[in-house]
Design an enzyme around this catalytic site. Sequence first.
Site, PDB file in Angstrom:
ATOM      1  N   GLU A  43       5.445 -14.269  -3.406  1.00 16.36           N
ATOM      2  CA  GLU A  43       5.966 -14.173  -2.044  1.00 16.36           C
ATOM      3  C   GLU A  43       4.949 -14.795  -1.085  1.00 16.36           C
ATOM      4  O   GLU A  43       3.743 -14.594  -1.217  1.00 16.36           O
ATOM      5  CB  GLU A  43       6.198 -12.711  -1.672  1.00 16.36           C
ATOM      6  CG  GLU A  43       6.742 -12.525  -0.251  1.00 16.36           C
ATOM      7  CD  GLU A  43       6.928 -11.069   0.144  1.00 16.36           C
ATOM      8  OE1 GLU A  43       7.751 -10.803   1.034  1.00 16.36           O
ATOM      9  OE2 GLU A  43       6.255 -10.192  -0.440  1.00 16.36           O
ATOM     10  N   LYS A 113      15.224 -12.714   2.288  1.00 17.65           N
ATOM     11  CA  LYS A 113      14.910 -11.305   2.084  1.00 17.65           C
ATOM     12  C   LYS A 113      15.868 -10.418   2.863  1.00 17.65           C
ATOM     13  O   LYS A 113      15.992 -10.526   4.082  1.00 17.65           O
ATOM     14  CB  LYS A 113      13.468 -11.040   2.520  1.00 17.65           C
ATOM     15  CG  LYS A 113      12.898  -9.696   2.123  1.00 17.65           C
ATOM     16  CD  LYS A 113      11.411  -9.662   2.473  1.00 17.65           C
ATOM     17  CE  LYS A 113      10.719  -8.434   1.952  1.00 17.65           C
ATOM     18  NZ  LYS A 113       9.253  -8.482   2.226  1.00 17.65           N
ATOM     19  N   CYS A 154      10.331  -8.827  -2.879  1.00 15.50           N
ATOM     20  CA  CYS A 154       9.439  -7.706  -2.585  1.00 15.50           C
ATOM     21  C   CYS A 154      10.168  -6.395  -2.282  1.00 15.50           C
ATOM     22  O   CYS A 154      10.659  -5.733  -3.179  1.00 15.50           O
ATOM     23  CB  CYS A 154       8.487  -8.093  -1.463  1.00 15.50           C
ATOM     24  SG  CYS A 154       7.011  -7.054  -1.370  1.00 15.50           S
TER      25      CYS A 154
END
Length: 275
Positions: A43, A113, A154
Amino acid sequence: MTKIRLALCQMNVVDDKEANLKKASSMIRDSVANDTDFIVLPEMFNCPYSNDKFIEYGEEEADSLTLNVISELAKENDVYILAGSIPEREGDKLYNTSYLFDKSGSAIAKHRKMHLFDIDVKDKITFKESDVLTAGDEFTIVETDFGKIGIGICYDVRFVELARIMVENGTEILFYPGAFNQTTGPAHWELLFRSRALDNQVFCVGVAPALNMDASYHSYGHSIVTNPWGEVLAQASEKEELIFCEIDLSEIKKVREEIPVLKNKRKDLYEVIRK
C-alpha cells in the site's frame, strides 16, 4: 494452472518518489529472476503513508509516472503485477487506489479503498484518511490466467462482508496491500489474514511497506500469505524483504470438501447482499 508462485515486495518507502520507483523496479526484477508468476507491491508504495504526502504525491491515472513504470515492467517481464496502491487524483478528489497489470502491461483492474482508515486508539495512534481521501464504492473482482482474484486495501480486510461477497463471486485469492502500524499490526495483522482465509476457505495475501523509523507512520511490515486452512504459509519480518511463496489452488476444493462451510450456510435464514 493451479500452482502460482507469488512474490511479496516488502519495500522500504521513503520521501522520494523516484527512489521508491527505483526500489520497486529492482524488487520486481529480482522477483522475475526467481520465476515468479504474480508480484505484489505494498500500500502507498510510491509515497510515505501520511495525509500531506498523499496530496503531494497524488497522480492522475492518464499521465501517472508510477503506473507507466509498473506497466512497462509487467509487459517487459511477462508477469502480473499488483501495484500495491498509490494516491490517485481525479478532479478534486483523491483516492487510495490499487492497480492490477496483466502480462501485456494493461491495467485490467483498479480498486479504490472502500473503507477509509479513520481510527483513534487512545494514547497510541490517531489517523483519519477521510481528511484527504475519498472512499471507493466498487467491488474489485477480476479474471486472470489463474482464475478470479479479489482486491481490497488494508483496512478493507477488517470487513467480513466485503471478503464474503468477493468469494461468493468466485474469487480464490484475496489480496490486500496494507500498512498496519505498530499498534494494530501486532494485535490484528496475522489474525485478520488467517481469519479471512479461514472464513472463506481461500488464500489471503497481505503486502506491507517495511518499517521505516525515520517516517512519521511506522509500518508493521510482516507481509503474509495464508491458506484455506487458516495457516500462515509465509511471513516477512518488519525489515525490507522480498519473500516468495508457491500456492496451489487445488487446496481450496480439498478444504471445502472436508469442511463444507460455504455449502452449509443457512441461506434460508441469512445472506450477505451486494447492493
